[in-house]
Design an enzyme around this catalytic site. Structure first.
Site, PDB file in Angstrom:
ATOM      1  N   CYS A  79       0.827  -1.211   0.000  1.00 19.17           N
ATOM      2  CA  CYS A  79       0.000   0.000   0.000  1.00 19.17           C
ATOM      3  C   CYS A  79       0.865   1.267   0.000  1.00 19.17           C
ATOM      4  CB  CYS A  79      -0.964  -0.070   1.170  1.00 19.17           C
ATOM      5  SG  CYS A  79      -2.427   0.937   0.923  1.00 19.17           S
ATOM      6  N   HIS A 161      -3.262  -5.529   1.778  1.00 20.88           N
ATOM      7  CA  HIS A 161      -2.558  -5.741   3.052  1.00 20.88           C
ATOM      8  C   HIS A 161      -2.587  -7.204   3.472  1.00 20.88           C
ATOM      9  CE1 HIS A 161      -2.101  -1.483   4.258  1.00 20.88           C
ATOM     10  NE2 HIS A 161      -3.195  -1.312   3.530  1.00 20.88           N
ATOM     11  N   GLU A 163      -0.775  -8.598   5.512  1.00 24.74           N
ATOM     12  CA  GLU A 163      -0.468  -8.709   6.956  1.00 24.74           C
ATOM     13  C   GLU A 163      -1.724  -8.592   7.822  1.00 24.74           C
ATOM     14  OE1 GLU A 163      -0.113  -6.119   5.118  1.00 24.74           O
ATOM     15  OE2 GLU A 163      -0.518  -4.285   6.269  1.00 24.74           O
TER      16      GLU A 163
HETATM   17  N1  GLN Z   1      -3.772   6.253   1.006  1.00 24.31           N
HETATM   18  C1  GLN Z   1      -2.491   5.973   1.602  1.00 24.31           C
HETATM   19  C2  GLN Z   1      -1.379   6.755   0.912  1.00 24.31           C
HETATM   20  O1  GLN Z   1      -1.608   7.404  -0.038  1.00 24.31           O
HETATM   21  C3  GLN Z   1      -2.169   4.515   1.531  1.00 24.31           C
HETATM   22  C4  GLN Z   1      -3.112   3.770   2.404  1.00 24.31           C
HETATM   23  C5  GLN Z   1      -2.507   2.584   3.077  1.00 24.31           C
HETATM   24  O2  GLN Z   1      -1.300   2.406   3.121  1.00 24.31           O
HETATM   25  N2  GLN Z   1      -3.346   1.798   3.676  1.00 24.31           N
HETATM   26  O3  GLN Z   1      -0.268   6.699   1.385  1.00 24.31           O
END
Ligand code: GLN
Length: 182
Positions: A79, A161, A163
């Site tokens: 992410c 994710h 994890e």
């Molecule tokens: N929206 C977040 C970003 O732009 C990422 C979200 C996340 O890591 N769960 O960094």
């Protein structure tokens, strides 16, 4: 296998938990001194990519980590970690769309195929997706036609994710890539 987990902000504790469960030796990376003992892989967790990016700069961690990644250290970003690996570290040639699903729709759970792992649970939290992959980047999974995980050489990224689920497949896939780096 010693694996560093960037622990500046976001979901690092969950990665440490999974890695420990799989028999790896995770440790927190919070400052340059944490990099002094050798290690075989690095995880960059989810969180807020702008916040983590700023802390990387303020703490002087960006340069040393960039050097290690460019030297071939295996690295896994989830992410916000995906966003940082693509846009800040330039470690993988992908174009990322941030907060791609809109405010509410960005958080959902589903099951989808991931190359080498079969059908796995995927949890998305205000997730990015990958709009375009460069040459040599392998697409590992798509959800609703959007690319949500990819790999190139030493770099593995997921928009979701792993994890946060009980399925340890993606972490096992990552640990399987370690040990070839010196
Ligand atoms: N929206 C977040 C970003 O732009 C990422 C979200 C996340 O890591 N769960 O960094």
């Amino acid at each position: 296998m010693r694996v560093g987990v960037l622990a500046l902000q976001g979901g690092f504790a969950e990665h440490i938990h999974v890695l420990r469960r799989l028999g790896a030796e995770p440790f927190e990376v919070r400052k340059v001194g944490d990099l002094s003992r050798s290690f075989e892989g690095l995880v960059i967790p989810g969180g807020e990519s702008t916040v983590i990016g700023k802390l990387l700069d303020d703490l002087g961690l960006f340069g040393p980590l960039k050097g290690l990644i460019d030297d071939g250290l295996p690295v896994f970003g989830t992410c916000a970690g995906l966003i940082l690996l693509a846009d800040r570290f330039r470690a993988i040639d992908i174009e990322v769309k941030r907060n791609a699903y809109g405010r509410q729709l960005g958080s959902f759970a589903t099951f989808a195929e991931m190359k080498g792992l079969g059908c796995i649970p995927m949890v998305f939290i205000r997730a990015p997706y990958i709009e375009r992959v460069g040459e040599g980047v392998e697409v590992l999974s798509t959800v609703s036609g959007r690319i949500v995980s990819a790999r190139r050489d030493n770099v593995l990224v997921t928009a979701f994710h792993p994890e946060l689920t009980s399925d340890t497949g993606v972490h096992r896939l990552f640990l399987g890539c370690l040990g070839h780096h010196h």
